[in-house]
Write an enzyme that holds these catalytic residues in place. Structure first.
Site, short mmCIF file in Angstrom:
data_model
loop_
_atom_site.label_atom_id
_atom_site.label_comp_id
_atom_site.label_asym_id
_atom_site.label_seq_id
_atom_site.Cartn_x
_atom_site.Cartn_y
_atom_site.Cartn_z
N LYS A 1 32.47 32.78 27.40
CA LYS A 1 31.85 33.64 28.41
C LYS A 1 32.28 35.09 28.18
CE LYS A 1 32.81 35.25 32.30
NZ LYS A 1 32.11 36.54 32.20
N VAL B 1 31.09 32.59 37.39
CA VAL B 1 30.50 31.54 36.55
C VAL B 1 31.57 31.04 35.55
CG1 VAL B 1 28.84 31.20 34.66
CG2 VAL B 1 28.09 32.14 36.85
N GLY B 2 32.47 31.96 35.17
CA GLY B 2 33.55 31.58 34.25
C GLY B 2 34.52 30.59 34.86
N GLU C 1 46.09 36.15 27.48
CA GLU C 1 46.40 37.48 26.91
C GLU C 1 46.08 38.49 27.99
OE1 GLU C 1 47.55 38.24 23.98
OE2 GLU C 1 47.22 36.45 22.79
N CYS D 1 44.84 47.07 25.85
CA CYS D 1 45.97 46.43 26.53
C CYS D 1 47.30 46.83 25.92
CB CYS D 1 45.79 44.93 26.48
SG CYS D 1 45.51 44.35 24.81
N GLU E 1 49.07 48.97 35.32
CA GLU E 1 48.21 49.24 34.17
C GLU E 1 47.00 50.05 34.65
OE1 GLU E 1 45.83 46.04 32.46
OE2 GLU E 1 46.51 46.68 30.49
P1 NAD Z 1 38.98 41.05 33.93
O1 NAD Z 1 40.18 40.22 34.11
O2 NAD Z 1 38.38 41.70 35.11
O3 NAD Z 1 37.80 40.20 33.26
C1 NAD Z 1 37.98 39.54 32.02
C2 NAD Z 1 36.97 38.40 31.93
O4 NAD Z 1 37.25 37.44 32.95
C3 NAD Z 1 35.52 38.82 32.13
O5 NAD Z 1 34.71 38.06 31.25
C4 NAD Z 1 35.25 38.42 33.57
O6 NAD Z 1 33.88 38.17 33.82
C5 NAD Z 1 36.05 37.14 33.67
N1 NAD Z 1 36.46 36.73 35.02
C6 NAD Z 1 36.73 37.51 36.08
N2 NAD Z 1 37.13 36.76 37.14
C7 NAD Z 1 37.14 35.47 36.70
C8 NAD Z 1 37.48 34.22 37.31
N3 NAD Z 1 37.92 34.15 38.55
N4 NAD Z 1 37.38 33.10 36.57
C9 NAD Z 1 36.97 33.15 35.29
N5 NAD Z 1 36.62 34.30 34.67
C10 NAD Z 1 36.72 35.45 35.37
O7 NAD Z 1 39.38 42.09 32.81
P2 NAD Z 1 38.54 43.32 32.30
O8 NAD Z 1 38.58 44.38 33.35
O9 NAD Z 1 37.23 42.85 31.78
O10 NAD Z 1 39.42 43.77 31.03
C11 NAD Z 1 40.50 44.63 31.15
C12 NAD Z 1 41.81 43.87 31.21
O11 NAD Z 1 41.94 43.04 30.06
C13 NAD Z 1 43.01 44.78 31.18
O12 NAD Z 1 43.94 44.35 32.13
C14 NAD Z 1 43.56 44.61 29.79
O13 NAD Z 1 44.93 44.87 29.65
C15 NAD Z 1 43.24 43.20 29.52
N6 NAD Z 1 43.24 42.95 28.07
C16 NAD Z 1 44.27 42.24 27.53
C17 NAD Z 1 44.31 42.03 26.18
C18 NAD Z 1 45.44 41.26 25.55
O14 NAD Z 1 45.26 40.77 24.46
N7 NAD Z 1 46.58 41.11 26.18
C19 NAD Z 1 43.31 42.53 25.36
C20 NAD Z 1 42.28 43.25 25.95
C21 NAD Z 1 42.25 43.44 27.32
#
Ligand code: NAD
Length: 490
Positions: A184, A221-222, A260, A293, A392
């Site tokens: 997803k 949906v995830g 991650e 990140c 962050e």
């Molecule tokens: P997010 O957590 O809002 O969303 C990430 C994904 O999770 C999206 O696909 C979203 O649709 C899905 N999602 C959201 N709520 C969910 C739920 N309840 N159940 C299942 N899926 C759900 O993150 P973002 O804003 O898209 O990305 C930024 C964040 O990602 C930052 O905190 C960043 O540090 C982190 N990040 C971490 C790494 C790493 O490798 N550690 C790499 C890149 C980004």
């Protein structure tokens, strides 16, 4: 103008519209223009994808046929290579990332090895380990082996900031180890994922259901992937808040979660370092508008050289080129959405309110009225307890914190819920290594060194995550362990 991306989902080997027939917009964050649409997957679509992945794992040769796996992964690699330049334009358009970084971590670096290294490792991985003969109860000798096997169906949930990099670094190991999956993508960046779906459907021999891709405008949906008893494991990259929620949702079915998550990494410059060669580049936090990140967003400098460090950092921030991400001279483009921009601006206001001194930036640039830009921003006189030093921000914001001595530097470095990455610079590599041993974080670059690679485990300590992506650890995490024994004649 870029060509419209793939709008269809990949479910059970077929490219399909969403079951409810709806679509959602893919928006360019630099122009605020709609690029096109993508099918808006529903819970029913996700459940169908999960069922297909389950069936593919349970009934096809995928989990046992290593040659098939290698062939399919390399076919996908070839398909991506052939469309590299389209993929590059698509990434710049939907992520808003500067084209410059697509030549590195955003595209070319992962394309070079994220699929090929795991494919090569299929032959080199230690699938069977002999424990040697043993007579544990005094009734006869036994031969014993440890077998590594795929986990099963993996739910893969990814964010928008480095979409292709993160997707390939997950799919490569998951598929090489013999798992099937449902991916997803983030709603902000669906096309690079749906492109992978099209390539798999049209140009590879992947059995139907081995890879399923369901985009959706609805984050929840995830959640099907966390709760479904048909899914064996969830591999997630995203924010720590969502990671917590996924872990809680996965608890009912006791599925392992590989997380991650976020970071608040250090750029620690020791007093024996050549500040002039290190501090100006701390403005690199503006790289991709800080949407990484592993960005070193906390600059820790010796108190004895604090004023000198402020001057050097200010000079560095003055030279950050930003604006149109298609212009190769720009290091920084916009934030991915208006929501993210407003969130970053909120943190900047909080920093000011808590008493940090704003030296550069702090708002939206007048010369870029369209697009979700935030100026490269530098705060000094920051105390480690302040919100902008703890949370962050995920924007182009650097906080500069003074330290008294090495112990104080280590204390501040570890004064964080996160532990993802970081940098340490010293005139003495041994001193940098000694400090590195004491910092609780998953990766560290010493004296400008780079640890990145498909063979290099990446992940976080503390609330930056659970498990490691890439490297041998990143293969093993997608395996189960079976121990077997049988009697042998003395
Ligand atoms: P997010 O957590 O809002 O969303 C990430 C994904 O999770 C999206 O696909 C979203 O649709 C899905 N999602 C959201 N709520 C969910 C739920 N309840 N159940 C299942 N899926 C759900 O993150 P973002 O804003 O898209 O990305 C930024 C964040 O990602 C930052 O905190 C960043 O540090 C982190 N990040 C971490 C790494 C790493 O490798 N550690 C790499 C890149 C980004």
């Amino acid at each position: 103008m870029i060509a419209a991306g793939e709008r269809r989902l990949l479910i059970d080997g077929e490219l399909v519209e969403a079951s409810a027939g709806a679509t959602f917009d893919n928006v360019n964050p630099a122009t605020e223009q709609v690029l096109g649409v993508v099918a808006d997957g529903t819970r029913e679509d996700m459940q169908r994808a999960v069922a297909a992945a389950r069936l593919a794992f349970d009934t096809t040769a995928w989990s046992t046929d290593k040659e098939l796996r290698k062939r399919c992964i390399l076919q996908l690699q070839a398909g991506l290579e052939a469309e590299r330049e389209d993929l590059r334009s698509e990434l710049v358009a939907e992520v808003g990332c500067p084209v410059l970084i697509t030549y590195g971590p955003q595209l070319d670096a992962p394309l070079a090895e994220a699929l090929t290294w795991p494919a090569e490792m299929i032959d080199r991985f230690e699938w069977v380990r002999s424990l040697g003969p043993k007579d544990p109860f005094g009734i006869g000798m036994n031969e014993r082996e440890v077998w590594k096997e795929p986990v099963g169906v993996v739910g893969v949930i990814v964010p928008w900031n480095f979409p292709i990099e993160i997707i390939l670094n997950k799919l490569g190991p998951i598929l090489a180890m013999g798992n099937t999956c449902v991916l997803k993508p983030a709603p902000d960046t669906p096309w690079n994922a749906t492109r992978i779906g099209r390539l798999i459907a049209e140009q590879t021999d992947f059995p139907p259901g081995v890879v399923n891709i369901v985009a959706s405008s609805d984050h929840l949906v995830g959640e099907v992937l966390s709760t479904s008893p048909l899914v064996d494991m969830v591999a997630f990259t995203g924010s720590t808040a969502t990671g917590r929620r996924i872990m809680a949702a996965a608890a009912d079915t006791l599925k392992p979660v590989f997380l991650e998550l976020g970071g608040k990494s250090i750029n620690l410059v020791l007093d024996d370092a050549d500040l002039a060669s290190v501090i100006p580049s701390s403005s690199m936090v503006g790289f991709h508008a800080g949407q990484g990140c592993a960005m070193p967003t906390r600059l820790l400098v010796p108190r004895s050289r604090y004023d000198e460090a402020i001057d050097l950092a200010t000079g560095g921030f003055a030279t950050v080129a930003y604006g149109d991400p298609t212009d190769a001279s720009n290091l920084m483009g916009p934030l991915v959405s208006a929501r993210q921009r407003d969130r970053v601006l909120g943190y900047i206001e909080q920093g000011k309110a808590e008493g940090a001194r704003l030296i550069c930036g702090g708002g939206t640039p007048d010369h870029l009225p369209t697009g979700w830009y935030v100026e490269p921003t530098l705060f000094v006189d920051v105390d480690s307890s302040m919100t902008i030093a703890q949370e962050e921000i995920f924007g182009p914001v650097l906080v500069m914190i003074p330290f008294d001595d090495d112990d104080d530097a280590v204390r501040i470095a570890n004064d964080s819920q996160y532990g993802l990455s970081g940098m340490i610079t010293s005139g003495d590599l041994d001193r940098a290594k000694a400090i590195a041993r004491r910092v609780r974080t998953g990766t560290l670059g010493l004296n400008g060194g780079i640890w990145y690679g498909a063979d290099a485990p990446f992940g976080g300590y503390k609330q930056s995550g659970i498990g490691r992506q890439c490297g041998i650890e990143g293969l093993e995490i997608f395996t189960e362990t079976k121990t077997v024994g049988w009697p042998v004649q003395p």
